[in-house]
Design a protein around this motif. Structure first.
Motif, PDB file in Angstrom:
ATOM      1  N   ASN A   2       0.797  -1.223   0.000  1.00 39.87           N
ATOM      2  CA  ASN A   2       0.000   0.000   0.000  1.00 39.87           C
ATOM      3  C   ASN A   2       0.832   1.277   0.000  1.00 39.87           C
ATOM      4  OD1 ASN A   2      -2.669  -1.041  -0.066  1.00 39.87           O
ATOM      5  ND2 ASN A   2      -2.408  -1.694   2.040  1.00 39.87           N
ATOM      6  N   THR A   3       2.157   1.162  -0.031  1.00 37.04           N
ATOM      7  CA  THR A   3       3.027   2.328  -0.067  1.00 37.04           C
ATOM      8  C   THR A   3       3.158   2.818  -1.509  1.00 37.04           C
ATOM      9  OG1 THR A   3       4.281   1.458   1.802  1.00 37.04           O
ATOM     10  CG2 THR A   3       5.315   3.212   0.515  1.00 37.04           C
ATOM     11  N   GLU A   4       2.762   4.071  -1.752  1.00 31.57           N
ATOM     12  CA  GLU A   4       2.857   4.626  -3.102  1.00 31.57           C
ATOM     13  C   GLU A   4       4.294   5.029  -3.411  1.00 31.57           C
ATOM     14  OE1 GLU A   4      -0.006   7.503  -4.362  1.00 31.57           O
ATOM     15  OE2 GLU A   4      -1.518   6.683  -3.007  1.00 31.57           O
ATOM     16  N   ARG A   5       4.669   4.851  -4.677  1.00 34.41           N
ATOM     17  CA  ARG A   5       5.996   5.234  -5.143  1.00 34.41           C
ATOM     18  C   ARG A   5       5.852   5.931  -6.492  1.00 34.41           C
ATOM     19  NH1 ARG A   5       5.994   0.203  -3.075  1.00 34.41           N
ATOM     20  NH2 ARG A   5       7.413  -0.258  -1.388  1.00 34.41           N
ATOM     21  N   ASP A   6       6.764   6.814  -6.777  1.00 33.26           N
ATOM     22  CA  ASP A   6       6.758   7.509  -8.060  1.00 33.26           C
ATOM     23  C   ASP A   6       7.884   6.927  -8.916  1.00 33.26           C
ATOM     24  OD1 ASP A   6       6.098   9.262 -10.054  1.00 33.26           O
ATOM     25  OD2 ASP A   6       7.214  10.930  -9.195  1.00 33.26           O
ATOM     26  N   VAL A   7       7.655   5.719  -9.425  1.00 30.59           N
ATOM     27  CA  VAL A   7       8.655   5.023 -10.232  1.00 30.59           C
ATOM     28  C   VAL A   7       8.011   4.617 -11.546  1.00 30.59           C
ATOM     29  CG1 VAL A   7      10.131   2.984 -10.379  1.00 30.59           C
ATOM     30  CG2 VAL A   7       9.807   4.110  -8.181  1.00 30.59           C
ATOM     31  N   GLU A   8       8.694   4.898 -12.639  1.00 30.97           N
ATOM     32  CA  GLU A   8       8.212   4.460 -13.947  1.00 30.97           C
ATOM     33  C   GLU A   8       8.850   3.128 -14.287  1.00 30.97           C
ATOM     34  OE1 GLU A   8       8.264   7.068 -17.285  1.00 30.97           O
ATOM     35  OE2 GLU A   8       7.862   8.814 -16.035  1.00 30.97           O
ATOM     36  N   ALA A   9       8.056   2.233 -14.855  1.00 30.46           N
ATOM     37  CA  ALA A   9       8.574   0.929 -15.261  1.00 30.46           C
ATOM     38  C   ALA A   9       7.813   0.457 -16.490  1.00 30.46           C
ATOM     39  CB  ALA A   9       8.425  -0.080 -14.127  1.00 30.46           C
ATOM     40  N   ASN A  10       8.479  -0.365 -17.267  1.00 26.98           N
ATOM     41  CA  ASN A  10       7.847  -1.004 -18.418  1.00 26.98           C
ATOM     42  C   ASN A  10       7.605  -2.463 -18.070  1.00 26.98           C
ATOM     43  OD1 ASN A  10       7.940   1.232 -20.246  1.00 26.98           O
ATOM     44  ND2 ASN A  10      10.142   0.894 -20.407  1.00 26.98           N
TER      45      ASN A  10
END
Length: 62
Positions: A4-12
């Motif tokens: 439930n911890t939000e993260r600002d990470v982009e992934a493909n």
């Protein structure tokens, strides 16, 4: 940190069959590449877990 911890990470994310008869989930985030291979039965189980999680998440937002 948990699920439930939000993260600002982009992934493909790519999912597909391999020429060896496995299902590969391939994640790429920055300089990190994570290939994960599953036999078809494991892949089916993962798909069912994702569908169950989607149904539960949908119930929370309705």
């Amino acid at each position: 940190m948990g699920i439930n911890t939000e993260r600002d990470v982009e992934a493909n994310l790519q999912i597909g069959p391999t020429d060896q008869g496995f299902v590969r989930i391939f994640i790429e985030a920055g300089d990190v590449e994570i290939p994960m291979d599953f036999d078809p039965d494991e892949a089916q189980e993962i798909a069912e877990e994702i569908l169950a999680a989607a149904a539960t998440a949908r119930a929370v937002t309705d």
